[in-house]
Write an enzyme that holds these catalytic residues in place. Structure first.
Site, mmCIF file in Angstrom:
data_model
loop_
_atom_site.group_PDB
_atom_site.id
_atom_site.type_symbol
_atom_site.label_atom_id
_atom_site.label_comp_id
_atom_site.label_asym_id
_atom_site.label_seq_id
_atom_site.Cartn_x
_atom_site.Cartn_y
_atom_site.Cartn_z
ATOM 1 N N LYS A 1 39.583 39.888 44.377
ATOM 2 C CA LYS A 1 40.207 39.161 43.251
ATOM 3 C C LYS A 1 41.325 38.377 43.905
ATOM 4 C CE LYS A 1 42.892 39.586 38.883
ATOM 5 N NZ LYS A 1 43.406 40.687 37.852
ATOM 6 N N SER B 1 41.810 39.906 33.428
ATOM 7 C CA SER B 1 41.984 38.700 34.397
ATOM 8 C C SER B 1 41.025 38.929 35.798
ATOM 9 C CB SER B 1 43.259 38.442 34.729
ATOM 10 O OG SER B 1 44.060 39.640 35.481
ATOM 11 N N SER C 1 42.510 44.671 32.684
ATOM 12 C CA SER C 1 41.898 43.485 33.340
ATOM 13 C C SER C 1 40.811 43.862 34.541
ATOM 14 C CB SER C 1 42.857 42.876 34.090
ATOM 15 O OG SER C 1 43.810 42.165 33.226
#
Length: 437
Positions: free
Chosen positions: A74, A143, A167
């Site tokens: 990420k 996210s 997330s």
């Protein structure tokens, strides 16, 4: 192939790291225009890393448990050889000088960092461009959207995300992969974007529970730079997950006052699962504590978000989404008394949760309200994830269901710092359901 199978094939000389990286790059080239999972991929860089991994094996050097396995990160996790832009226009072009602690751990285990996956802006709820591989017209969640989509679409077998409210668990559910949010403080965070120091947790995505344990073992540890971590013995998640266990696990079904908000197909799937498990499930009334905990989590997150990003919002307001500027203002407006009350609420609810785990083993609850919502204006509702993040307990999303071709998941939650037993319980549940047909 799973990451574990891939690592074994490399060790046995059945495949090379270069083969794997080239396969990943080919898959990305074929699918990225539709899925948009990646923020940064440098083919030359990763092919060089694969060649070094292959030379190391040819020369008989010691090989780590993830030797040659491509992993996605990420884009809130610092890398010395890639930009880390946090999904934010305010950080465009940012290039760290050092690797984050999880990246250093992965490299030490032999993993190859394939690239940086798309994140929502500043790891929040502002959607990025990623699409859901199960249905590109639906959100992949957030996210950690790019990491979940990259694993689901078979660009990589492993990827890292972060969770402050929901997330990791929610995008894993929406994209139909396994997601694991460890106990708070299990994986060191230096070099990972800080949104809320009291809640931020590094998590992982994979296509098997064994792979969650494999990469978890490489990441879990102590780092004196992160006060949430503590000295601990070597992580043995995989060893525990695969150990023989004769006692069937027991579960506490935890509802919330928003149970009626579940999609009918999600509610039916949970009911069917509970029926299949029979006497091994006891329904527990968490009552008002569920909503109380979520409210306290949001307040802590907003206060700490304001501390983390207030200066950035003041300096470059035009580069920060209006919704995030509003979060900063709410955090600044919260009183110190309210913040400390929220911390006290967590201590009280932790005691309540410990009693449930002691009496019933593992909590069973939805991972999300249902399949991924249509459209890309939202990343979905973190309702069924937020409380467990707040309490610092480990959680795992199991892609056990589907409706009209769309993935749905159940979430298992374990006692804090009892991650190995949680993953073992998850594996036993998946195996028992598979055996039952």
């Amino acid at each position: 192939m799973t990451a574990r199978e891939v690592a074994a094939a490399i060790r046995d000389g059945l495949v090379t790291a270069t083969d794997l990286v080239e396969a990943s790059l080919d898959r990305i080239a074929a699918r990225e225009a539709d899925i948009r999972a990646w923020a940064h991929v440098d083919p030359g860089l990763v092919l060089d890393a694969a060649a070094r991994a292959d030379r190391a094996r040819a020369e008989g050097r010691p090989l780590g448990p993830l030797h040659g396995v491509p992993v996605g990160l990420k884009d809130v996790i610092d890398t010395a050889d890639y930009p880390t832009e946090h999904g934010s226009p305010a950080h465009r072009g940012r290039r760290p000088e050092t690797d984050a602690a999880p990246v250093a751990a992965l490299r030490a285990a032999g993993a190859i960092i394939l690239g940086k996956t798309v994140t929502c802006e500043l790891a929040t709820h502002i959607p990025g461009p990623t699409r859901n591989p199960a249905d590109p017209g639906r959100t992949p969640g957030g996210s950690s959207s790019g990491s979940a989509a990259a694993v689901a679409d078979r660009h990589v077998s492993l990827a890292l995300g972060t969770q402050t409210l929901g997330s990791v668990i929610r995008p894993a559910a929406f994209c139909g992969v396994y997601g694991y949010k460890p106990s708070f403080g299990a994986i060191p965070r230096p070099g990972v974007l800080e949104q809320s120091a009291s809640l931020d947790t590094v998590g992982v995505f994979a296509r098997s529970i064994e792979d969650l344990a494999l990469i978890g073992d490489a990441l879990i540890g102590y780092d004196p730079r992160d006060g949430a971590t503590r000295p601990r013995s070597r992580s043995t998640l995989l060893e525990t997950v695969e150990a023989d266990w004769t006692l069937p696990p027991t579960f506490a079904l935890v509802r919330s006052d928003r149970w009626s908000d579940l999609a009918p197909e999600q509610r039916e799937a949970i009911d069917d699962l509970v029926g299949e498990l029979g006497a091994r499930v006891t329904e527990i009334a968490f009552g008002f504590a569920f909503e109380e905990g979520i409210a306290a989590a949001k307040l802590i997150r907003e206060v700490e978000f304001a501390r983390a990003f207030g200066d950035l919002a003041d300096r470059t307001p035009e580069l920060i989404h209006a919704d995030l500027r509003a979060v900063v203002e709410r955090g600044r407006a919260a009183s110190a008394v309210a913040y400390l009350d929220a911390k006290e609420t967590r201590e009280r609810l932790e005691r309540l949760a410990r009693a449930i785990f002691l009496d019933h083993g593992t909590i069973l609850t939805p991972a999300a309200l249902g399949p991924a919502p249509a459209g890309h204006g939202s990343t979905g509702d973190p309702h069924f994830c937020s409380l467990w993040t707040f309490l610092g307990t480990p959680a795992v999303s199991l892609p056990l269901f589907e409706a009209d071709g769309l993935p749905m998941a159940v979430q298992l939650v374990g006692a804090r710092d009892d991650d190995a037993r949680l993953l073992r319980t998850a594996r036993l549940l998946v195996q028992s359901l598979a055996a039952a047909g």
